[in-house]
Design an enzyme around this catalytic site. Structure first.
Site, PDB file in Angstrom:
ATOM      1  N   CYS B  37       0.803  -1.209   0.000  1.00 61.81           N
ATOM      2  CA  CYS B  37       0.000   0.000   0.000  1.00 61.81           C
ATOM      3  C   CYS B  37       0.844   1.271   0.000  1.00 61.81           C
ATOM      4  CB  CYS B  37      -0.975  -0.002   1.170  1.00 61.81           C
ATOM      5  SG  CYS B  37      -0.280  -0.496   2.722  1.00 61.81           S
ATOM      6  N   CYS B 107      -1.015  -3.739   8.970  1.00 59.65           N
ATOM      7  CA  CYS B 107      -0.623  -2.465   9.583  1.00 59.65           C
ATOM      8  C   CYS B 107       0.012  -2.703  10.955  1.00 59.65           C
ATOM      9  CB  CYS B 107      -1.830  -1.544   9.759  1.00 59.65           C
ATOM     10  SG  CYS B 107      -2.592  -1.066   8.209  1.00 59.65           S
TER      11      CYS B 107
END
Lengths: 209, 137
Positions: B37, B107
């Site tokens: 990402c 994350c």
């Protein structure tokens, strides 16, 4: 697919989409390369691929099977879906390479941070700082961004030609071990490319705003 | 997909944003990124040389809300811990605390990697320091 027999007549099909004996549509393979009748090469001739796509589209279209057995109607639906997905994946060099990587057991969507070269991270960080400055109205950041854009674009071109060379080496590799070593390299380059592409997109978006 | 309240809280009021002097021998800097990402996360911690306890931690993250919240939470978790305790911090603790959905687990992994990278940097500096000046007793 070798050793498979026709569901209709029982004759060996040798993995063909249509039975060589009775011409009934067979259950399609989900392997895109096999489906298109291509060897697993990373360099593909786009024109040839497109020809195969059109030819298969005509042969497999569900409209052609409206009066066939339910089995063939089902297979034609499945085959059309594989055809479209496969064409989309194989047409693009990057998604094609990712597909081969996945098939060879490399995890592609699950990279960890160690896959990204640290010097690139610094670069990304600095760029993001400049983008943030521009957002709060610091126009001096614009020049810096234009420099970044030029740099990232040339990085992207460099990565693309690197990838191209690796594709050639993969296609020419003599054995499985060396092929896998090259795939490992390709995976690293693809990670780098993804990062750089995001950067180029981001800079271009900000400069256009 | 909706963010949990805790993610939103960290996102809107991130704790410990900023940076520490990366040339300070008591500061460890970890820079990590997620290729999928384009997130990039810098996490720094400062160890008190007397007590061996992490007395300050700062971060700066460019990325999605979950990445920001994960690193914000990570800096909070670090403070008051020893380096060895900090190494025990697992991404699952961050997932639980923030109720991260499966698609955002990476994350928290990134935040754990950042902690590990910062500690590795700190340890590297310390051993370089000890090599250059013998410990006086």
């Amino acid at each position: 697919m070798e050793g498979t027999r026709c569901w209709q007549c029982g004759q060996p099909t040798a993995g063909a989409l249509f039975c060589p004996s009775c011409n009934h549509l067979q259950q399609p393979t989900s392997d895109y390369y096999k489906f298109f009748g291509l060897p697993q090469k990373l360099n593909l001739d786009p024109g040839d691929l497109q020809k195969r796509f059109y030819s298969l589209s005509r042969q497999l279209h569900p409209d052609r099977f409206t009066r066939s057995t339910p089995t063939e109607r089902q297979y034609s639906l499945e085959a059309t879906a594989i055809l479209n997905d496969g064409y989309r994946v194989l047409r693009d060099p990057v998604s094609r390479a990712e597909y081969v990587l996945r098939q060879r057991g490399f995890d592609v969507g699950e990279q960890r941070s160690k896959d990204v070269p640290p010097e690139l991270l610094e670069e990304v960080f600095e760029l993001n700082m400049a983008l943030e400055e521009l957002k709060v109205g610091d126009e001096s950041a614009r020049e810096q961004l234009e420099e970044s854009r030029a740099r990232f674009r040339s990085m992207r071109d460099e990565v693309d030609s690197q990838l191209q060379q690796l594709f050639v080496r993969y296609d020419e590799s003599a054995d499985q071990d060396s092929a896998n070593a090259i795939l490992q390299e390709i995976r690293g380059v693809l990670n780098r490319r993804r990062y750089i592409r995001n950067l180029v997109d981001q800079v271009e978006r900000e400069l256009a705003a | 997909m909706a963010y949990s309240d805790k993610v939103l809280d960290h996102y809107n009021n991130p704790r410990n944003v900023g940076s520490l002097d990366k040339n300070d021998p008591n500061v460890g800097t970890g820079m990590v990124g997620a290729p999928e990402c384009g997130d990039v996360m810098k996490l720094q911690l400062k160890v008190n040389p007397e007590t061996g306890i992490i007395e300050d931690a700062k971060f700066k993250t460019f990325g999605c809300g979950s990445a920001i919240a994960s690193s914000s939470l990570a800096t909070e978790m670090l403070k008051g811990k020893t380096v060895e305790q900090a190494l025990e911090i697992k991404n699952t603790a961050i997932v639980q605390e923030l109720s991260l959905p499966p698609v955002k687990i990476h994350c928290s992994v990134l935040a754990e990697d950042a902690i590990k990278a910062a500690i590795a940097d700190y340890k590297k500096k310390q051993s370089a320091l000890q090599a250059s000046q013998p410990v006086s007793k």
